[in-house]
Design a protein around this motif. Structure first.
Motif, mmCIF file in Angstrom:
data_model
loop_
_atom_site.group_PDB
_atom_site.id
_atom_site.type_symbol
_atom_site.label_atom_id
_atom_site.label_comp_id
_atom_site.label_asym_id
_atom_site.label_seq_id
_atom_site.Cartn_x
_atom_site.Cartn_y
_atom_site.Cartn_z
ATOM 1 N N UNK A 59 5.661 3.639 0.047
ATOM 2 C CA UNK A 59 5.070 2.314 -0.128
ATOM 3 C C UNK A 59 5.522 1.408 1.009
ATOM 4 N N UNK A 60 4.559 0.695 1.591
ATOM 5 C CA UNK A 60 4.843 -0.255 2.660
ATOM 6 C C UNK A 60 4.229 -1.603 2.314
ATOM 7 N N UNK A 61 4.955 -2.667 2.651
ATOM 8 C CA UNK A 61 4.400 -4.006 2.558
ATOM 9 C C UNK A 61 3.749 -4.315 3.899
ATOM 10 N N UNK A 62 2.488 -4.703 3.867
ATOM 11 C CA UNK A 62 1.739 -4.994 5.080
ATOM 12 C C UNK A 62 1.467 -6.485 5.166
ATOM 13 N N UNK A 63 1.634 -7.038 6.384
ATOM 14 C CA UNK A 63 1.437 -8.470 6.615
ATOM 15 C C UNK A 63 0.511 -8.678 7.808
ATOM 16 N N UNK A 89 0.845 -1.195 0.000
ATOM 17 C CA UNK A 89 0.000 0.000 0.000
ATOM 18 C C UNK A 89 0.877 1.239 0.000
ATOM 19 N N UNK A 90 0.387 2.266 -0.697
ATOM 20 C CA UNK A 90 1.084 3.553 -0.672
ATOM 21 C C UNK A 90 0.262 4.505 0.184
ATOM 22 N N UNK A 91 0.947 5.139 1.125
ATOM 23 C CA UNK A 91 0.322 6.120 1.999
ATOM 24 C C UNK A 91 0.902 7.497 1.701
ATOM 25 N N UNK A 92 0.078 8.527 1.822
ATOM 26 C CA UNK A 92 0.545 9.883 1.608
ATOM 27 C C UNK A 92 0.284 10.439 0.218
ATOM 28 N N UNK A 93 -0.389 9.675 -0.651
ATOM 29 C CA UNK A 93 -0.648 10.141 -2.012
ATOM 30 C C UNK A 93 0.417 9.656 -2.981
ATOM 31 N N UNK A 94 0.363 10.178 -4.206
ATOM 32 C CA UNK A 94 1.268 9.715 -5.274
ATOM 33 C C UNK A 94 2.744 9.915 -4.948
ATOM 34 N N UNK A 129 -3.805 3.891 -0.695
ATOM 35 C CA UNK A 129 -4.123 3.181 -1.929
ATOM 36 C C UNK A 129 -3.411 1.833 -1.910
ATOM 37 N N UNK A 130 -4.114 0.760 -2.292
ATOM 38 C CA UNK A 130 -3.487 -0.555 -2.428
ATOM 39 C C UNK A 130 -2.869 -0.661 -3.819
ATOM 40 N N UNK A 131 -1.607 -1.054 -3.876
ATOM 41 C CA UNK A 131 -0.921 -1.215 -5.160
ATOM 42 C C UNK A 131 -0.952 -2.658 -5.636
ATOM 43 N N UNK A 132 -0.866 -3.600 -4.706
ATOM 44 C CA UNK A 132 -0.940 -5.022 -5.052
ATOM 45 C C UNK A 132 -1.210 -5.811 -3.775
#
Length: 201
Positions: free
Chosen positions: A121-125, A112-117, A139-142
């Protein structure tokens, strides 16, 4: 139309099966050092002018006897954060101008990307918890097929979903007025959120 996870949640609430209950859910929280990130206004997403995003890694320990989604719901609700939902994170940039939000990962893995464009990007588990002050873009990227997020909100504030530049004028006025929650969604009244947000200038 309700999803499978929604139906499962309704059944668990009705029967109590695989739910720890609010009191026991408090014991599932693991003390973790908060990771904080501040974001600047990027022209579309205001982000919060003073308060950082907070991430607790592996903050919730799951028990095989309980549904991880139910455990996170009960934990958030025990600390006064309600209106819980089960889903993923939207795949487009959005933010909430009238309320804070907490996201807890029940299972799977997502980026997910936080803070806008121009954010990060952080990987969340599973077990990770992210607290977004009002105005924070996300926003979720993948995500893998198992990725399941539990969202919740503090008792004060009004839900909205902002996605365009037209939302900015009102959002810039409302975001700073959303109060600090009385309790941290994971650690309760003594949790880090009150210090991190109150002292942040």
């Amino acid at each position: 139309m309700p999803t499978f996870e929604d139906l499962k949640g309704y059944a668990e609430r009705a029967t109590g099966l695989r739910r720890p209950g609010k009191r026991q859910a408090l014991d599932l929280a693991r003390v973790r050092k908060p990771h904080t990130v501040r974001f600047k206004d990027d022209g579309l997403v205001p982000n919060h002018p003073r308060w950082p995003l907070i991430i607790y890694r592996k903050a919730v320990a799951f028990d095989d006897r309980q549904d991880p989604a139910a455990a996170i719901e009960d934990l958030f609700e025990a600390n006064g954060w309600g209106d819980t939902w089960r889903d993923g994170i939207y795949d487009y940039v959005h933010y909430h101008s009238g309320i804070h939000e907490v996201l807890g990962v029940a299972r799977g893995r997502g980026r997910a990307r936080f803070g806008g464009k121009k954010g990060r990007i952080f990987t969340l588990k599973a077990g990770d918890v992210v607290i977004l002050p009002a105005g924070t873009g996300h926003q979720c990227l993948s995500a893998d097929d198992e990725f399941l997020v539990i969202g919740a909100y503090p008792p004060t504030g009004a839900y909205d979903e902002c996605t365009t530049v037209e939302h900015r004028p009102r959002a810039l006025k409302t975001i700073p007025k959303v109060p600090v929650p009385r309790k941290d969604p994971v650690y309760g009244a003594g949790g880090p959120i009150s210090k991190l947000w109150k002292r942040a200038k």
